[in-house]
Scaffold this active site. Structure first.
Site, mmCIF file in Angstrom:
data_model
loop_
_atom_site.group_PDB
_atom_site.id
_atom_site.type_symbol
_atom_site.label_atom_id
_atom_site.label_comp_id
_atom_site.label_asym_id
_atom_site.label_seq_id
_atom_site.Cartn_x
_atom_site.Cartn_y
_atom_site.Cartn_z
ATOM 1 N N HIS A 1 0.827 -1.212 0.000
ATOM 2 C CA HIS A 1 0.000 0.000 0.000
ATOM 3 C C HIS A 1 0.859 1.259 0.000
ATOM 4 O O HIS A 1 0.430 2.304 -0.484
ATOM 5 C CB HIS A 1 -0.948 0.000 1.203
ATOM 6 C CG HIS A 1 -2.157 -0.858 0.973
ATOM 7 N ND1 HIS A 1 -3.380 -0.611 1.548
ATOM 8 C CD2 HIS A 1 -2.328 -1.958 0.211
ATOM 9 C CE1 HIS A 1 -4.253 -1.533 1.148
ATOM 10 N NE2 HIS A 1 -3.628 -2.370 0.354
ATOM 11 N N HIS B 1 -1.484 -12.384 -2.447
ATOM 12 C CA HIS B 1 -2.572 -13.056 -1.740
ATOM 13 C C HIS B 1 -2.278 -14.526 -1.453
ATOM 14 O O HIS B 1 -3.156 -15.261 -0.990
ATOM 15 C CB HIS B 1 -3.887 -12.878 -2.506
ATOM 16 C CG HIS B 1 -4.410 -11.468 -2.407
ATOM 17 N ND1 HIS B 1 -5.530 -11.012 -3.048
ATOM 18 C CD2 HIS B 1 -3.932 -10.403 -1.705
ATOM 19 C CE1 HIS B 1 -5.727 -9.727 -2.754
ATOM 20 N NE2 HIS B 1 -4.761 -9.338 -1.942
#
Ligand code: HEM
Length: 728
Positions: free
Chosen positions: A92, A265
């Site tokens: 992020h 992920h």
């Protein structure tokens, strides 16, 4: 027990309605005075590279690895490690980067400050940074927060068995919010149905399809896309289109995008334990929360009771080990749309095996996926790539390693900025490679003097075009991602050589003159790069028309066309170069011409006085891109004078706007005779109170000398913006 951080109405310093509240269209010059030495607690002369050189890098990494596995009671670690959380932290941080204007990204540690510290998509990353504080505290100035945030995820990957490509430090910290980044015009975060950043006539999943430039996220407050699909529609196929657009804006192709999502992920989980609304984000939370936010009243508020995104997904059977289970699960399960305990749409393999581990209680669950994950299966192009990696784990590993390195280093600019013992040896086209510096490129003072003479005597050259070409070469630099600049002489290569702002015909005349000088100089057995000659030509031109010496730092090299990524260099083509009175009429920007001038000045890391003297000096030197006389407020075009400032402030001139509001005519107040024409990038220096105040300094007694001296200094700064090879 708390009044939070309000009331916001205050009679203390800075309180009350401000100028911008009264006059919202006021041109923002504050973006030109950010990150000043005065607000840096490390002092204006702090040298991060030198401080980093004192760091025991291996010990730091070992401490991060220990910290990863030491679960803290105030924020227990899922599956016994903060690995997933730290990867999300790094991603992020870096993931706000967008190629179009080169702003965003992890290079300045901006995640510590508003708005990023409080974006909904960054929920609970405040905990991740706080977990890292003991390590930051221990190593102090020798590691910046910006580097530590990116390193944390990289070390986490390594700790969980992933073979990372390497890591480069070199991101000095900033100490305030970067106000220059346009994050969008919305006034609420991630509102479903609020699609003002999309326009165009084509319907896309209930909204228009064209994402406003230079933005790279589908909504304000998200890093990229809504994990539940566009406006939470639960549709993987349309989610894929959003993903392609937004990851594309970060410079990632389909293969890199699949690798990043499938790689990221493979670790950790998402958090959506309950429907109970979270407390305020850090920027609005109460003082006793100590700059943490998103307090959670459900159960313990953390661990198995945590809510972050509101989604409750565990992608892999091995969430703390690098494996191919994410892709296996994606392609080998049947997926049903369900709701998380917090009410968000996600997919669950209801008929699959129940062997996906709960992070805390020893039980197991069905496999789960985000809507955006299923995009990798349902999009025709993504699925070909993703499916090919189901049985080729090595290919996924290689692709993710390269994509992670690119993600986390894309905004660092030239490799000359990289620090540390783990810099990969591979070179990538996105690094805008330059040939290794050749020692024979060093010029003596006599060489410089003789080359300057030869340039000024070359056929076809004149002061204005030499200055304009040197400016065009150096001024592609962008402070955000440190791309562009004079080194490499890419102005002689595609796409820059064709840009309208560079006046290709004039450019070719100057380049061939400089190439002849280069050939003749090299016939004496010495070497000089075209990149150095372009800069030397600009300096020679300035020195020939003013009593000043412009600092020259040689040693530039010439890039190759095959080392120049034409499509991404196109992003360096300016929306507006007010310094050369250019407005990109086919560009995307709706900003005013004067706002684009400030935008470019900000990318060039200029202060307001530097911007002012450069514009005034370049007008006097007659360097408009198209040779027009707009703003050339002098009877001696081509000389370095302060005439621009004297004449723009002259009360004997009356200005009127044309019907577009872009062009102005200046007439003699008494005779009515037309004297000048000018653009908004000219008249802003007499109409904007602060710029007028600066212009007065250059127009008043002593102003000529100050114009010449300040221009020469600012000019040298521009020419050397990208010289990380010679700067500290
Ligand atoms: C977690 C969305 C791409 C790494 C999450 C969460 C969401 C999400 C909603 C859950 C946050 C929470 O509730 O705790 C997305 C979307 C993506 C994307 C929509 C793009 C389409 C990536 C990429 C990476 C990544 C590119 C890294 C390369 C992670 C990791 C977690 C996570 C490691 C787990 C965090 C933890 O364990 O606490 N993502 N993500 N994601 N994401 Fe992504």
């Amino acid at each position: 027990s708390s009044f939070g951080k309000c009331p916001s109405i205050s009679d203390a310093a800075g309180g009350g309605t401000r100028s911008r509240d009264w006059w919202p269209c006021q041109l923002r010059l504050d973006v030109l005075r950010q990150f000043s030495p005065e607000q840096n607690p490390l002092g204006g002369t702090f040298d991060y590279a030198a401080a980093f050189a004192t760091l025991d890098y291996d010990a730091l990494k070992a401490d991060v690895k220990t910290l990863l596995r030491e679960s803290q009671p105030w924020w227990p670690a899922d599956f016994g490690t903060y690995g997933g959380l730290f990867i999300r932290l790094s991603w992020h941080s870096a993931g706000t980067y967008r190629s179009i204007d080169g702003r965003g990204g992890g290079g300045m540690g901006q995640q510590r400050f508003a708005p990023l510290n409080s974006w909904p998509d960054n929920a609970n990353l405040d905990k991740a940074r706080r977990l890292l504080w003991p390590v930051k505290q221990k190593y102090g100035k020798s590691i910046s927060w910006a580097d530590l945030i990116v390193l944390a995820g990289t070390v986490a990957l390594e700790d969980m068995g992933f073979p990372v490509l390497g890591f480069a430090a070199g991101r000095p910290d900033t100490w305030q919010s970067d106000e220059s980044v346009f994050w969008g015009a919305e006034t609420t975060f991630v509102p479903e149905g609020n699609d003002i950043r999309y326009n165009g006539s084509t319907d896309f999943a209930g909204r228009a399809n064209q994402l406003e430039k230079p933005l790279a996220a589908s909504h304000h407050g998200l890093i990229y896309v809504n994990p539940e699909g566009p406006n939470a529609n639960g549709d993987p196929a349309t989610s894929a289109l959003d993903i392609r657009e937004t990851f594309g804006r970060m410079g990632m192709n389909d293969s890199e995008t699949v690798a990043l999502i499938a790689g990221g992920h493979a670790f950790g989980k998402t958090h959506g334990a309950s429907t109970i609304a979270l407390g305020a984000a850090p920027e609005a939370s109460s003082l006793e929360q100590q700059d943490l936010g998103w307090s959670n009243a459900f159960g313990t508020g953390s661990g198995d009771d945590a809510t972050t995104s509101g989604l409750e997904v565990i992608w892999s059977k091995t969430p703390t080990n690098w494996s191919n289970d994410y892709l296996n699960s994606l392609f080998k399960n049947d997926w049903t749309l369900v709701k998380s305990p917090a009410g968000a749409v996600q997919f669950e393999a209801l008929n699959g095996t129940v062997d996906y581990p709960d992070p805390f209680n020893g039980t197991f669950r069905h496999a789960t996926m985000l809507v955006s994950d299923l995009a990798l299966r349902d999009d025709p192009a993504y699925s070909v790539i993703a499916e090919s990696w189901v049985d080729d784990f090595d290919a996924l590993t290689t692709a993710f390693a390269a994509a992670w390195f690119k993600l986390t280093h894309r905004d660092m600019g030239p490799i000359a900025r990289y620090l540390g013992p783990e810099i990969p040896h591979q070179r990538f086209i996105w690094q805008d490679p330059l040939p290794a510096t050749n020692a024979t490129y060093s010029l003596t003072a006599d060489d410089e003097a003789s080359l300057k003479e030869q340039i000024l005597a070359a056929p076809g050259v004149n002061v204005s075009s030499l200055v304009s070409v040197a400016w065009g070469s150096a001024s592609t630099f962008r402070g955000g991602d440190k791309r562009g600049g004079a080194n490499g002489a890419r102005i002689a290569l595609q796409p820059q050589s064709s840009w309208e702002v560079n006046n290709p015909a004039q450019l070719q005349t100057i380049l061939s003159a400089l190439t002849s000088v280069k050939t003749s100089f090299e016939s004496t057995g010495k070497s000089v790069s075209l990149a150095d000659l372009i800069v030397l030509g600009g300096n020679a031109a300035i020195e020939s028309v003013a009593n000043v010496s412009v600092t020259f730092t040689g040693g530039r090299v010439d890039a190759l066309q095959e080392d120049t990524d034409v499509s991404t260099f196109e992003f360096l083509n300016t929306q507006g170069d007010g310094f050369r009175n250019f407005r990109n009429t086919s560009g995307y920007s709706l900003a005013s011409t004067e706002a684009l001038l400030v935008d470019k000045a900000q990318l060039l890391t200029l202060t307001a006085p530097e911007m002012t003297v450069l514009v005034g000096g370049m007008r006097a030197l007659n360097t408009n891109f198209d040779g027009s006389s707009n703003g050339i407020l002098t009877s001696t075009p081509g000389k370095l004078t302060n005439d621009f400032f004297v004449n723009i402030l002259d009360m004997n001139t009356v200005w009127t706007a044309d019907s577009t509001g872009e062009l102005f005519t200046g007439k003699d107040r008494t005779t009515g005779e037309q004297k000048w024409t000018a653009t908004r990038a000219d008249l802003v220096f007499s109409s904007h109170a602060e710029l007028r105040a600066i212009s007065e300094v250059y127009a008043e007694a002593g102003g000529l000398d100050q114009t010449v001296a300040d221009f020469a200094t600012a000019w040298a700064k521009i020419m050397n913006l990208d010289r990380f090879d010679v700067k500290k």
